[in-house]
Design a protein around this motif. Sequence first.
Motif, PDB file in Angstrom:
ATOM      1  N   THR A   1      -4.502   6.371  -8.253  1.00  0.00           N
ATOM      2  CA  THR A   1      -4.484   5.908  -6.597  1.00  0.00           C
ATOM      3  C   THR A   1      -5.138   4.017  -7.796  1.00  0.00           C
TER       4      THR A   1
ATOM      5  N   ALA B   1       1.762   6.659  -6.830  1.00  0.00           N
ATOM      6  CA  ALA B   1       1.036   7.325  -7.303  1.00  0.00           C
ATOM      7  C   ALA B   1       0.928   9.381  -7.062  1.00  0.00           C
TER       8      ALA B   1
ATOM      9  N   VAL C   1      -2.901   3.076 -10.610  1.00  0.00           N
ATOM     10  CA  VAL C   1      -1.734   2.288 -10.151  1.00  0.00           C
ATOM     11  C   VAL C   1      -1.755   1.602  -9.024  1.00  0.00           C
ATOM     12  N   THR C   2      -2.647   0.874  -8.550  1.00  0.00           N
ATOM     13  CA  THR C   2      -3.259  -0.112  -8.411  1.00  0.00           C
ATOM     14  C   THR C   2      -3.659  -1.406  -9.367  1.00  0.00           C
TER      15      THR C   2
ATOM     16  N   LEU D   1      -4.688  11.978  -7.035  1.00  0.00           N
ATOM     17  CA  LEU D   1      -4.773  11.075  -6.118  1.00  0.00           C
ATOM     18  C   LEU D   1      -5.654  10.220  -6.069  1.00  0.00           C
TER      19      LEU D   1
ATOM     20  N   GLU E   1       1.339  -1.397   0.224  1.00  0.00           N
ATOM     21  CA  GLU E   1       0.569  -0.201   0.561  1.00  0.00           C
ATOM     22  C   GLU E   1       1.009   1.195  -0.057  1.00  0.00           C
TER      23      GLU E   1
ATOM     24  N   VAL F   1       1.741   1.575  -3.754  1.00  0.00           N
ATOM     25  CA  VAL F   1       1.393   2.123  -4.341  1.00  0.00           C
ATOM     26  C   VAL F   1       0.566   3.882  -4.127  1.00  0.00           C
ATOM     27  N   ALA F   2       1.079   3.707  -2.726  1.00  0.00           N
ATOM     28  CA  ALA F   2       1.037   5.754  -2.943  1.00  0.00           C
ATOM     29  C   ALA F   2       2.078   6.677  -3.063  1.00  0.00           C
TER      30      ALA F   2
ATOM     31  N   TRP G   1       1.562  12.123 -10.412  1.00  0.00           N
ATOM     32  CA  TRP G   1       1.184  13.127 -10.416  1.00  0.00           C
ATOM     33  C   TRP G   1       2.149  14.317 -10.566  1.00  0.00           C
TER      34      TRP G   1
END
Length: 242
Positions: free
Chosen positions: A189, A71, A192-193, A185, A64, A67-68, A75
Amino acid sequence: MAGLASDGSNPDVGLLYDINGLAEGTPSWFDRAMAFTGEYGILIALVLLVLGCWWCVRRRGGAEDSVAAVAGLVWAPLAAGVALLVNIPIRGFVERPRPFLDHQGLEVLVPGKTDYSFVSDHATLAMALAAGLFVAHRRFGLAAIGLALSEGFCRVYLGVHYPTDVIGGLALGTAVTLLLAPVALALLTPLVTAVARSGRLGRLVRSRRAAVRERGLAVPPVTERSPLPAPGTEPEEKGLAA
């Protein structure tokens, strides 16, 4: 130049002469180095910092977190592009000439600039990248912010921008990146996940070694257990006579 720099009627112009005056008497090789740094060097360093952050976040932390962070890294350049687009009508509305067109005695180290001065594109681009990187990773973001501030100083040192041009660019890049970050985001997100869950493209978000290590930690360790007694048998009681 000293007389112009001491004019306190316009602090913006006075600070311009103070900073640009540092270039007076410097060797030519140093002027060329500063020109390259202010035009390309710091922006290249920011791009390398973004790539270095991506390389680190995909190899460390949990899925997680990766991924964050990725992302946020996606951006960052998108925010820089949006900030530059926002700057186009601002420059056309203000129509501020370059400082060397209105003020004599400046050391202009990057000739050929004919567009408007406010807001600085370089400062806007640098701070948008830095703010986006800060959203993704605090430590890398702080280093990027330092580079963005250095970019602003270089633009004034080179004699191509007023200090307020730079301040406006730093503010614009920060505002666009942070104000639009929640919406961006929220859209990036899930994308990207999905990439992280795919086959080979998943390595762009999570390295194979990190994924294998995380799956290994998720499996409970196998422990040896003592065999259960056969049905109808009772364990022997120690210490009792037969």
